[in-house]
Enzyme design. Sequence first.
Site, PDB file in Angstrom:
ATOM      1  N   VAL A 198     118.976  10.224  41.830  1.00  0.00           N
ATOM      2  CA  VAL A 198     119.216   9.830  43.218  1.00  0.00           C
ATOM      3  C   VAL A 198     119.262  11.063  44.122  1.00  0.00           C
ATOM      4  CG1 VAL A 198     120.911   8.804  44.782  1.00  0.00           C
ATOM      5  CG2 VAL A 198     120.343   7.676  42.648  1.00  0.00           C
ATOM      6  N   GLY A 199     120.137  12.026  43.781  1.00  0.00           N
ATOM      7  CA  GLY A 199     120.311  13.204  44.637  1.00  0.00           C
ATOM      8  C   GLY A 199     119.007  13.952  44.870  1.00  0.00           C
TER       9      GLY A 199
ATOM     10  N   GLU B 141     122.595   3.947  47.724  1.00  0.00           N
ATOM     11  CA  GLU B 141     121.143   4.145  47.624  1.00  0.00           C
ATOM     12  C   GLU B 141     120.498   2.927  46.974  1.00  0.00           C
ATOM     13  OE1 GLU B 141     119.201   6.476  49.029  1.00  0.00           O
ATOM     14  OE2 GLU B 141     117.798   4.962  48.309  1.00  0.00           O
TER      15      GLU B 141
ATOM     16  N   LYS C 139     126.274  -2.825  47.656  1.00  0.00           N
ATOM     17  CA  LYS C 139     125.448  -2.208  46.608  1.00  0.00           C
ATOM     18  C   LYS C 139     125.670  -2.923  45.273  1.00  0.00           C
ATOM     19  CE  LYS C 139     122.948   0.552  44.240  1.00  0.00           C
ATOM     20  NZ  LYS C 139     121.508   0.524  44.262  1.00  0.00           N
TER      21      LYS C 139
ATOM     22  N   ALA D  41     123.731  -6.956  41.373  1.00  0.00           N
ATOM     23  CA  ALA D  41     124.093  -8.161  40.619  1.00  0.00           C
ATOM     24  C   ALA D  41     123.074  -9.275  40.897  1.00  0.00           C
ATOM     25  CB  ALA D  41     125.504  -8.614  40.988  1.00  0.00           C
TER      26      ALA D  41
ATOM     27  N   CYS E 197     121.674   1.273  36.209  1.00  0.00           N
ATOM     28  CA  CYS E 197     122.568   0.643  37.189  1.00  0.00           C
ATOM     29  C   CYS E 197     122.986  -0.790  36.890  1.00  0.00           C
ATOM     30  CB  CYS E 197     121.903   0.660  38.557  1.00  0.00           C
ATOM     31  SG  CYS E 197     121.648   2.320  39.182  1.00  0.00           S
TER      32      CYS E 197
ATOM     33  N   PHE F 251     112.643   2.328  30.531  1.00  0.00           N
ATOM     34  CA  PHE F 251     113.134   0.996  30.888  1.00  0.00           C
ATOM     35  C   PHE F 251     112.177   0.249  31.797  1.00  0.00           C
ATOM     36  CE2 PHE F 251     114.751   2.942  34.766  1.00  0.00           C
ATOM     37  CZ  PHE F 251     114.850   1.895  35.676  1.00  0.00           C
TER      38      PHE F 251
ATOM     39  N   ARG G   6     106.554  -7.807  27.639  1.00  0.00           N
ATOM     40  CA  ARG G   6     106.402  -7.663  29.094  1.00  0.00           C
ATOM     41  C   ARG G   6     105.317  -8.560  29.670  1.00  0.00           C
ATOM     42  NH1 ARG G   6     110.591  -4.739  31.481  1.00  0.00           N
ATOM     43  NH2 ARG G   6     111.380  -3.366  29.875  1.00  0.00           N
TER      44      ARG G   6
HETATM   45  P1  NAI Z   1     122.164  11.443  37.188  1.00  0.00           P
HETATM   46  O1  NAI Z   1     122.939  11.472  35.926  1.00  0.00           O
HETATM   47  O2  NAI Z   1     120.683  11.557  37.147  1.00  0.00           O
HETATM   48  O3  NAI Z   1     122.688  12.619  38.157  1.00  0.00           O
HETATM   49  C1  NAI Z   1     124.024  12.930  38.382  1.00  0.00           C
HETATM   50  C2  NAI Z   1     124.149  14.455  38.448  1.00  0.00           C
HETATM   51  O4  NAI Z   1     125.460  14.794  38.891  1.00  0.00           O
HETATM   52  C3  NAI Z   1     123.950  15.146  37.103  1.00  0.00           C
HETATM   53  O5  NAI Z   1     122.878  16.059  37.181  1.00  0.00           O
HETATM   54  C4  NAI Z   1     125.292  15.864  36.850  1.00  0.00           C
HETATM   55  O6  NAI Z   1     125.144  17.103  36.186  1.00  0.00           O
HETATM   56  C5  NAI Z   1     125.828  16.017  38.260  1.00  0.00           C
HETATM   57  N1  NAI Z   1     127.276  16.175  38.365  1.00  0.00           N
HETATM   58  C6  NAI Z   1     128.245  15.430  37.799  1.00  0.00           C
HETATM   59  N2  NAI Z   1     129.458  15.854  38.181  1.00  0.00           N
HETATM   60  C7  NAI Z   1     129.254  16.904  39.021  1.00  0.00           C
HETATM   61  C8  NAI Z   1     130.122  17.766  39.760  1.00  0.00           C
HETATM   62  N3  NAI Z   1     131.458  17.603  39.730  1.00  0.00           N
HETATM   63  N4  NAI Z   1     129.570  18.750  40.517  1.00  0.00           N
HETATM   64  C9  NAI Z   1     128.232  18.910  40.566  1.00  0.00           C
HETATM   65  N5  NAI Z   1     127.352  18.106  39.907  1.00  0.00           N
HETATM   66  C10 NAI Z   1     127.860  17.112  39.135  1.00  0.00           C
HETATM   67  O7  NAI Z   1     122.599  10.117  37.935  1.00  0.00           O
HETATM   68  P2  NAI Z   1     121.776   9.281  39.054  1.00  0.00           P
HETATM   69  O8  NAI Z   1     120.860   8.325  38.416  1.00  0.00           O
HETATM   70  O9  NAI Z   1     121.258  10.238  40.079  1.00  0.00           O
HETATM   71  O10 NAI Z   1     122.949   8.419  39.661  1.00  0.00           O
HETATM   72  C11 NAI Z   1     123.952   8.995  40.507  1.00  0.00           C
HETATM   73  C12 NAI Z   1     124.709   7.851  41.140  1.00  0.00           C
HETATM   74  O11 NAI Z   1     123.838   7.073  41.944  1.00  0.00           O
HETATM   75  C13 NAI Z   1     125.355   6.892  40.148  1.00  0.00           C
HETATM   76  O12 NAI Z   1     126.571   6.447  40.711  1.00  0.00           O
HETATM   77  C14 NAI Z   1     124.372   5.745  40.095  1.00  0.00           C
HETATM   78  O13 NAI Z   1     125.011   4.552  39.741  1.00  0.00           O
HETATM   79  C15 NAI Z   1     123.868   5.699  41.529  1.00  0.00           C
HETATM   80  N6  NAI Z   1     122.535   5.132  41.720  1.00  0.00           N
HETATM   81  C16 NAI Z   1     121.508   5.380  40.850  1.00  0.00           C
HETATM   82  C17 NAI Z   1     120.244   4.848  41.077  1.00  0.00           C
HETATM   83  C18 NAI Z   1     119.119   5.111  40.136  1.00  0.00           C
HETATM   84  O14 NAI Z   1     118.073   4.484  40.283  1.00  0.00           O
HETATM   85  N7  NAI Z   1     119.241   5.992  39.170  1.00  0.00           N
HETATM   86  C19 NAI Z   1     119.957   4.031  42.268  1.00  0.00           C
HETATM   87  C20 NAI Z   1     121.072   3.886  43.132  1.00  0.00           C
HETATM   88  C21 NAI Z   1     122.310   4.410  42.851  1.00  0.00           C
END
Ligand code: NAI
Length: 480
Positions: free
Chosen positions: A12-13, A157, A216, A221, A272, A334, A447
Site C-alpha cells: 500500500v505505502g 486504501e 473499509k 466484507a 485483507c 492469490f 478459476r
Molecule cells: P506490507 O506488509 O506490504 O507493508 C507494511 C510495511 O510496514 C512493511 O514493509 C513493514 O516492514 C513496515 N513496518 C511495520 N512496522 C513499522 C514501523 N513501526 N516503522 C516503519 N515501518 C514499519 O503491508 P500492506 O499490504 O502494505 O498493508 C499495510 C496496511 O494496509 C494493512 O493494514 C493492510 O490491511 C492495509 N491494506 C492493504 C491492501 C493491500 O492490497 N495489500 C489494500 C488496502 C489496505
Amino acid sequence: MVKICCIGAGYVGGPTMAVIALKCPSVEVAVVDISVPRIDAWNSDQLPIYEPGLDDVVKECRGRNLFFSTDVEKHVSEADIVFVSVNTPTKTQGLGAGKAADLTYWESAARVIADVSKSNKIVVEKSTVPVKTAEAIEKILTHNSKGIKFQILSNPEFLAEGTAIKDLFNPDRVLIGGRETPEGQKAIQALKDVYAHWVPEDRILTTNLWSAELSKLAANAFLAQRISSVNAMSALCEATGANISQVAYAVGTDSRIGPKFLNGSVGFGGSCFQKDILNLVYICECNGLPEVAEYWKQVIKINDYQKSRFVNRVVASMFNTVSSKKIAILGFAFKKDTGDTRETPAIDVCKGLLGDKARLSIYDPQVTEDQIQRDLTMKKFDWDHPLHLQPMSPTTVKQVTVVWDAYEATKDAHGICILTEWDEFKTLDYQRIYEGMQKPAFVFDGRNIVDAEKLREIGFIVYAIGKPLDAWLKDMPAIA
Ligand code: NAI
C-alpha cells in the site's frame, strides 16, 4: 513545499506514495520502513513488489520528489502529513486471538511520531484498522506530545493488487474521515488538496472518523461476501447440473446486483479479506452483536469449505488417493498480475494435497521457490509481520518442487490444478501437455479459465468449479 512521509513501504505505502509523488510534483514524499532490504529494493531496479505500471511511476519520481529511506525519525520529524501504512496482523495470542487486529506496529509508529515531532502534524491512518483506532492513536499522541498538536484522519486504501496503479490513477472514490471540529475539518481539507491534484472533487468523500474506519471493513466484507455467495452457488450447480457462469451472468445482469466479482473459484485470498472480516466479527462480538458476528463469519466458512471441497474433488477423482502422485500446481499467487501470496487459496489446497501425500510441482510466473516454501511451512497469520520479524521454519517441504515453466511442472504429472487465473494458462499447448502426462490425465480448473470441452476432446478428465460434472466425477463423493 508540503512534505509527506509514509511509514510502511509495503504493497500500500509504496504504490500510493509513488502516485502522490507523480501527480503532485510540488509535494515532497518520503516513504520510510524499518526493513532495510525492502528500502534497498525500492531504491534498486528490482522493486520489492510486482505491480503493472509501478516501475514507470517510480522511475519518473524517485530522486525528484519521491524518496525511500530507513531514516524513519528524520522524515517523520520533517513532514507536515504522516501516513501510517504498517502491518495490522491478526492477533495470534492473548485477548481476541485469531480475530482481533494486532496494533503493535501501529502503536510503535505512533510513538515514534510523538517522540520526534517538533511541529504540528496531520497523522493519516492508511492501514486498515478496527473502528475507534483513531481514538487510541490520538491518546498515544496527545499524552506524549510535548505541546504539539496532532489531527488524526482516516484515509483507508481501496486499491486492488494487480490493478493498483490503475486504481490509484482513477479511484472510484477517495475516503477521508476526520473530527467534526474546525481543526479536524482543516486537516481534511489539507489532505483533500493533495488528492485534488488528480481526483475529481465529487469522488473525494468526507465523513466522520468512525464511518471512514468502518467503511473499509464493510467494503471488504461485502466484496468477500459476493465471492462466497457465488461459491456457495457453485456447489449447488455441481449438484444439480446448473452452470455457475450462466447463473452468475443471469444474476449479474440485474442492474441492482451488477456483473463484477461473480466468478466461481477455488476461493478468495489476499492479505485483507479474511483478516478484515475476522476483525469485523471481533468488533461485533465486543459490541454485543453476536448475530451480526455469526453472519459475517459464514463468509469465511464458505471460503474454507470451497478450498476443502476442491481438494476432495481432486483426491476423489484420482481413485481416492494422490499418495506419491505428481500433481502440477499452475499458479500460486492469490490472483493474477501480482506476486503476492498472502492467504492465497493455493496454500490450503497444496497443504490438503500434501496431507494426502501428493508430490507437487508448482509453477507461478511471479512467485519464487523461497516464498512458496515459506508459505507452506509458516504458521497461520505469521505472514503478516515485517519480513525480518517473521519466524523462519528450519525445514522445507520435500515433496514440493518449484519450476519456472508450466510444461516442466506438468511433465509426467497425473493431474493439474489451476489455482491462479494467469492469462498464460489459457493459451498453453494442452495437447502437448496431455501427451507428456500419466493417463488418465486430469485438469482441475479452480478459476474456470480453460475451455473444458476442448480439453475433454484432447482426452483430459476435467473438473471446473460450478460446471456440469464430467461423467467420471459424477459418482465420486466430494463432500468436504
Ligand atoms: P506490507 O506488509 O506490504 O507493508 C507494511 C510495511 O510496514 C512493511 O514493509 C513493514 O516492514 C513496515 N513496518 C511495520 N512496522 C513499522 C514501523 N513501526 N516503522 C516503519 N515501518 C514499519 O503491508 P500492506 O499490504 O502494505 O498493508 C499495510 C496496511 O494496509 C494493512 O493494514 C493492510 O490491511 C492495509 N491494506 C492493504 C491492501 C493491500 O492490497 N495489500 C489494500 C488496502 C489496505
